[in-house]
Write a protein that holds these residues in place. Structure first.
Motif: not given
Length: 468
Positions: A86, A89-90, A93, A159, A162-163, A250, A336, A340, A345, A348
């Motif tokens: 998470v 991903h930021s 993003d 996140h 997105h997921a 993760d 993954t 992505h 992850d 996700l």
């Protein structure tokens, strides 16, 4: 000062070495590495800091934030412990310079550590971690007028959005007929993975979803022993499956009503085949050298390629980018998907696994896969080996590889990461040094379950002969 080194998952240490002084030295190494990059000017860039549920993590994160702000960076500091993916991903993003994550992932509670996440959110390659190590020293703060700000933030919602979008693109996200047991093992997936599954319509039965910095006295490792009570919880609630994350979420493990706790090999096969068959997309699989050949057989059926890479998620991320991979992962439960970030992850992929189960129960999927592609039996063991003997053990194999293993002829050898010996009946063994412990790892896979133990024993004996 004892030396601080970054291994496969960053710097990890027991509490006697994971001191505030050393945390700040690591922060200085990261700040100096970022500053020396020509495209990063501290006063114009922001760094994120996240942390897991361990007892010392919040304080260590605050110390890192202080070091980064004193070096001129603005800092986003998470407002609670969060999953590593998470936070990663930021970084993409929000177009950040990078992030530091305070976590020891699945290690026992007496450990903690720091992981660096680059600006592209891929696992840091050796060239990056080597550069950070070269700058590890006591902090050298700028004048106070040049310090950056520290702001609390929470990137969970973006996140999750997105997921959901990514899963919906491939498999759909209607989980309204699914009952899922979610086990956070007291870690940072609590309130994140379970909420994501619930938002997609699943009925979620929560287990160990309270914060416990000791993880119940165990390592937050989602393996058969740690998850031994999940089959009975599935049965009690007539659930369709159970999902567990490790300490920093993760990685992922799935448990089914009939088979119990699944290996990462089988979960890889389930999700990859679902993507090929149901999403009607064809793309390469990226798997580590320690991961099952079942992936290769599935890919062949759909005209897809498989690319084998060394152990370590940084190599999977590199392979996903190099070969335009569809799905990438490892037998230890890190995965993954295309679209992505290049970080494993478990949040996700929990949604992906549930989406696959919603259209066909995972036990039924595995029955079908085994009937089509054959059974696999795989496991690994460890042999104690001092770190300073590992190179000699691997070098010794080059001149002493056997012609047969457990009465099977060796038909080929792969030296991508250690030595992998391919046998005449489709079995294989892999011997490689651990990147995190003073051990050699011995992996084996065979279509005949009765041969598995003899293969693991034979591989262990090869290691012990080199150590003698």
């Amino acid at each position: 000062m004892s030396r601080i080194s970054f291994g496969t998952g960053g710097w990890r240490a027991t509490q006697d070495h994971f001191t505030d002084e050393n945390v700040r030295r690591v922060g200085q190494g990261i700040a100096a590495y970022l500053t020396e990059k020509q495209d990063v000017i501290p006063s114009e860039n922001t760094v994120a800091v996240g942390y897991d549920a361990r007892a010392t993590s919040a304080d260590a994160a605050a110390s890192l934030a202080d070091v980064f702000s004193s070096a001129g960076f603005d800092v986003l500091l998470t407002d609670r412990d969060l999953p590593t993916p998470v936070v990663a991903h930021s970084v993409v993003d929000r177009d950040l310079a990078g992030a530091a994550m305070v976590t020891a992932s699945h290690n026992p509670p007496e450990y903690n550590g720091v992981k660096f996440i680059p600006g592209d959110a891929k696992s840091a390659m050796p060239s990056i971690t080597d550069a950070i190590e070269s700058h590890i020293e006591p902090p050298d703060p700028l004048p106070e007028a040049q310090h950056g700000t520290v702001t609390r933030y929470n990137p969970v919602e973006i996140h999750a959005t997105h997921a959901v979008g990514l899963t919906d693109r491939y498999l759909g996200t209607d989980l309204s007929d699914l009952t899922v047991v979610y086990d956070a093992i007291h870690g940072s997936g609590r309130g994140i993975t379970d909420a994501l599954l619930e938002s997609a319509g699943a009925t979620v039965i929560r287990h160990r979803c309270d914060r416990d910095p000791t993880f119940g006295g165990n390592a937050p490792e989602p393996g058969p022993e740690t998850l031994a009570d999940l089959p009975s919880i599935i049965a009690e609630h007539d659930a369709d499956l159970a999902i567990a994350n490790d300490g920093d979420a993760d990685r992922i493990t799935v448990c089914t009503p009939d088979r119990g706790v699944l290996s990462g090999n089988l979960l890889f096969a389930v999700i990859y085949e679902a993507l090929l068959a149901e999403a009607e997309v064809t793309g390469p699989a990226i798997r580590t050298v320690s991961t099952t050949f079942l992936i290769d057989r599935i890919a062949s059926e759909y005209g897809a390629d498989v690319h084998e890479v060394p152990v370590g998620f940084k190599w999977i991320a590199d392979g996903m980018a190099t070969y335009n991979g569809l799905f990438g992962g490892e037998e230890s439960g890190g995965f993954t998907i295309d679209g992505h970030i290049g970080t494993k992850d478990g949040v996700l992929v929990a949604l992906l696994a549930a989406a696959a189960a919603a259209t066909e129960p995972i036990d039924d999927r595995l029955d079908r896969l085994f009937a089509t592609y054959g059974q696999i039996h795989a496991d690994k063991v460890s042999v104690d080996c001092p770190d300073d003997r590992k190179d000699a053990v691997i070098s010794g194999f080059e001149a002493a590889l056997p012609d047969t293993i457990a009465d099977q002829s060796v038909v080929d050898t792969v030296a991508l990461d250690g030595y992998k010996l391919l046998l005449e009946d489709g079995s294989w063994i892999l011997i490689r040094p651990s990147g995190t412990e003073p051990k050699m790892r011995v992996y084996a896979e065979t279509p005949a379950g009765e041969q598995l133990e003899s293969l693991l024993d034979a591989g262990s004996e090869l290691v012990e002969a080199q150590l003698a």
